[in-house]
Motif scaffolding. Sequence first.
Motif, PDB file in Angstrom:
ATOM      1  N   LYS A 185      60.223  -4.248  42.424  1.00  0.00           N
ATOM      2  CA  LYS A 185      60.606  -3.005  41.764  1.00  0.00           C
ATOM      3  C   LYS A 185      62.122  -2.858  41.912  1.00  0.00           C
ATOM      4  O   LYS A 185      62.657  -2.910  43.025  1.00  0.00           O
ATOM      5  N   LEU A 186      62.803  -2.685  40.792  1.00  0.00           N
ATOM      6  CA  LEU A 186      64.261  -2.592  40.817  1.00  0.00           C
ATOM      7  C   LEU A 186      64.711  -1.147  40.928  1.00  0.00           C
ATOM      8  O   LEU A 186      64.285  -0.289  40.154  1.00  0.00           O
ATOM      9  N   GLU A 187      65.587  -0.882  41.873  1.00  0.00           N
ATOM     10  CA  GLU A 187      66.299   0.389  41.943  1.00  0.00           C
ATOM     11  C   GLU A 187      67.772   0.088  41.670  1.00  0.00           C
ATOM     12  O   GLU A 187      68.499  -0.382  42.546  1.00  0.00           O
ATOM     13  N   GLY A 188      68.185   0.295  40.429  1.00  0.00           N
ATOM     14  CA  GLY A 188      69.554  -0.027  40.051  1.00  0.00           C
ATOM     15  C   GLY A 188      69.648  -0.394  38.592  1.00  0.00           C
ATOM     16  O   GLY A 188      68.727  -0.143  37.796  1.00  0.00           O
ATOM     17  N   ASP A 189      70.739  -1.026  38.212  1.00  0.00           N
ATOM     18  CA  ASP A 189      71.052  -1.356  36.831  1.00  0.00           C
ATOM     19  C   ASP A 189      70.380  -2.670  36.437  1.00  0.00           C
ATOM     20  O   ASP A 189      70.733  -3.739  36.944  1.00  0.00           O
ATOM     21  N   ALA A 190      69.437  -2.610  35.508  1.00  0.00           N
ATOM     22  CA  ALA A 190      68.701  -3.806  35.089  1.00  0.00           C
ATOM     23  C   ALA A 190      69.599  -4.823  34.400  1.00  0.00           C
ATOM     24  O   ALA A 190      69.286  -6.019  34.364  1.00  0.00           O
ATOM     25  N   GLN A 218      78.210  -6.823  50.863  1.00  0.00           N
ATOM     26  CA  GLN A 218      78.850  -6.664  49.563  1.00  0.00           C
ATOM     27  C   GLN A 218      78.033  -7.259  48.418  1.00  0.00           C
ATOM     28  O   GLN A 218      78.516  -7.374  47.291  1.00  0.00           O
ATOM     29  N   ALA A 219      76.786  -7.628  48.676  1.00  0.00           N
ATOM     30  CA  ALA A 219      75.957  -8.253  47.642  1.00  0.00           C
ATOM     31  C   ALA A 219      75.767  -7.335  46.446  1.00  0.00           C
ATOM     32  O   ALA A 219      75.726  -6.104  46.580  1.00  0.00           O
ATOM     33  N   GLY A 220      75.615  -7.967  45.294  1.00  0.00           N
ATOM     34  CA  GLY A 220      75.316  -7.190  44.093  1.00  0.00           C
ATOM     35  C   GLY A 220      73.953  -6.538  44.165  1.00  0.00           C
ATOM     36  O   GLY A 220      73.730  -5.478  43.576  1.00  0.00           O
ATOM     37  N   ALA A 221      73.032  -7.161  44.871  1.00  0.00           N
ATOM     38  CA  ALA A 221      71.694  -6.606  45.081  1.00  0.00           C
ATOM     39  C   ALA A 221      71.095  -7.241  46.318  1.00  0.00           C
ATOM     40  O   ALA A 221      71.481  -8.347  46.715  1.00  0.00           O
ATOM     41  N   VAL A 222      70.159  -6.518  46.922  1.00  0.00           N
ATOM     42  CA  VAL A 222      69.461  -7.034  48.105  1.00  0.00           C
ATOM     43  C   VAL A 222      67.967  -6.907  47.884  1.00  0.00           C
ATOM     44  O   VAL A 222      67.475  -5.868  47.425  1.00  0.00           O
ATOM     45  N   ILE A 223      67.242  -7.994  48.199  1.00  0.00           N
ATOM     46  CA  ILE A 223      65.785  -7.964  48.200  1.00  0.00           C
ATOM     47  C   ILE A 223      65.337  -7.460  49.569  1.00  0.00           C
ATOM     48  O   ILE A 223      65.676  -8.057  50.597  1.00  0.00           O
ATOM     49  N   LEU A 224      64.589  -6.379  49.582  1.00  0.00           N
ATOM     50  CA  LEU A 224      64.174  -5.803  50.867  1.00  0.00           C
ATOM     51  C   LEU A 224      62.945  -4.930  50.688  1.00  0.00           C
ATOM     52  O   LEU A 224      62.558  -4.597  49.571  1.00  0.00           O
ATOM     53  N   ASN A 225      62.362  -4.582  51.808  1.00  0.00           N
ATOM     54  CA  ASN A 225      61.196  -3.714  51.808  1.00  0.00           C
ATOM     55  C   ASN A 225      61.600  -2.285  51.452  1.00  0.00           C
ATOM     56  O   ASN A 225      62.704  -1.846  51.788  1.00  0.00           O
ATOM     57  N   LYS A 253      66.897   2.638  52.026  1.00  0.00           N
ATOM     58  CA  LYS A 253      67.895   3.684  52.318  1.00  0.00           C
ATOM     59  C   LYS A 253      69.085   3.143  53.115  1.00  0.00           C
ATOM     60  O   LYS A 253      70.137   3.788  53.206  1.00  0.00           O
ATOM     61  N   LEU A 254      68.938   1.947  53.683  1.00  0.00           N
ATOM     62  CA  LEU A 254      70.004   1.362  54.492  1.00  0.00           C
ATOM     63  C   LEU A 254      71.084   0.680  53.648  1.00  0.00           C
ATOM     64  O   LEU A 254      72.138   0.325  54.164  1.00  0.00           O
ATOM     65  N   CYS A 259      68.826  -2.397  44.695  1.00  0.00           N
ATOM     66  CA  CYS A 259      67.751  -2.847  45.582  1.00  0.00           C
ATOM     67  C   CYS A 259      66.601  -3.438  44.770  1.00  0.00           C
ATOM     68  O   CYS A 259      66.195  -2.870  43.747  1.00  0.00           O
ATOM     69  N   LEU A 260      66.107  -4.571  45.232  1.00  0.00           N
ATOM     70  CA  LEU A 260      64.896  -5.187  44.680  1.00  0.00           C
ATOM     71  C   LEU A 260      63.811  -5.029  45.735  1.00  0.00           C
ATOM     72  O   LEU A 260      63.833  -5.695  46.775  1.00  0.00           O
ATOM     73  N   LEU A 261      62.885  -4.122  45.495  1.00  0.00           N
ATOM     74  CA  LEU A 261      61.909  -3.729  46.515  1.00  0.00           C
ATOM     75  C   LEU A 261      60.672  -4.607  46.442  1.00  0.00           C
ATOM     76  O   LEU A 261      60.054  -4.771  45.387  1.00  0.00           O
ATOM     77  N   LEU A 262      60.317  -5.167  47.612  1.00  0.00           N
ATOM     78  CA  LEU A 262      59.216  -6.114  47.675  1.00  0.00           C
ATOM     79  C   LEU A 262      58.583  -6.040  49.059  1.00  0.00           C
ATOM     80  O   LEU A 262      59.282  -5.905  50.064  1.00  0.00           O
ATOM     81  N   ASP A 263      57.264  -6.127  49.121  1.00  0.00           N
ATOM     82  CA  ASP A 263      56.580  -6.099  50.412  1.00  0.00           C
ATOM     83  C   ASP A 263      56.938  -7.309  51.265  1.00  0.00           C
ATOM     84  O   ASP A 263      56.966  -7.225  52.492  1.00  0.00           O
TER      85      ASP A 263
END
Length: 341
Positions: free
Chosen positions: A16-21, A55-62, A67-68, A73-77
């Motif tokens: 699930k993307l939180e940000g600019d597609a 400084q990453a353009g996006a981070v894959i995380l839970n 919020k950190l 953010c690319l949200l993944l279990d």
Amino acid sequence: MRHLTLGAIAEIIGAKLEGDADYSVSGLATLASALPHQVSFLANMKYAGQLNVCQAGAVILNADQAKLFVGHCLLLDNPYLGYAKLSQEFAPLADFIGIDKSATVHSTATLGSSVNLAAGAVIGPYARLGNAVSIGPNSVIGAHSRIGNGTNIAANVSVYHDVEVGDFCTIHSGAVIGADGFGFAKDGPDWVKIAQLGGVTIGDHVEVGAGTSIDRGALDNTIIGYGVKLDNQVQIAHNVELGDYTAIAGCTAIAGSTKLGKHCTIAGACGITGHLTLTDGVHVTAMSLVTHSISEPGAYSSGTGLDKNQKWRRNATRFKQLDQMAKRLKQLELEVAQLQN
């Protein structure tokens, strides 16, 4: 250099993307080193503190850690799985080279479409290569062997005769598939070689590490199941059978005719003796010696952990005294029982 939008990445890894597609990136990096054109990931919470300065353009995380990080953010279990899938998208693609003029193909061999044969590759009599197979420099495919569609064999690999490799496999440099198993019969002071008449069968989506050896069977085939992953310098002896999705880390050796079930993991530098059976879901920790069959799934260990040398020596001496101590304890138990009566 490949560029992907975050929207496309979200689809590829199921996040699930939180940000600019439409935000575009062109690679992967660690949290500490990533730049705005790269994606990073958080799979271990001990690195969570790095999100503040990442400084990453996006981070894959839970989702719990979103919020950190203030960026996309690319949200993944399972962020580590997402990283694994995305890494394949940025891996360099092998250029199509066709058949190098120095490659040798026997007149009876059969080649599929879009086959790559690098310099010095040798394809033996009646060998069969599927579509989109790539054979690296100086690698040899023996007589009557078959290589499945989309399989990539790196440089200096030896595939002996009567070996079957499935579809979409990867075999790294220096691997030897189908050498003779270690079979000899004693004849007085001499040894008489037992001809190894079986072959090797490798399933689809198998990866074989650099310098790994898989011996051919004495009579029946050595069998490597679907999706098996073998690290570098692993020894698989004759007539071993590895169940589907089993993974074995480097420098482990498995003796002849042992059978491992599905979804087993064997850590590095383990030894497994011959003619054993390990059931599905067995996990053996590093530097363990397995000398008996295992009928229940779970984690197993042997040996002793690292300690200061002086303490380790004292404990090693006590190990030698265990049998004597056990006998003395049994005698004491008998004496106590007699007193109680």
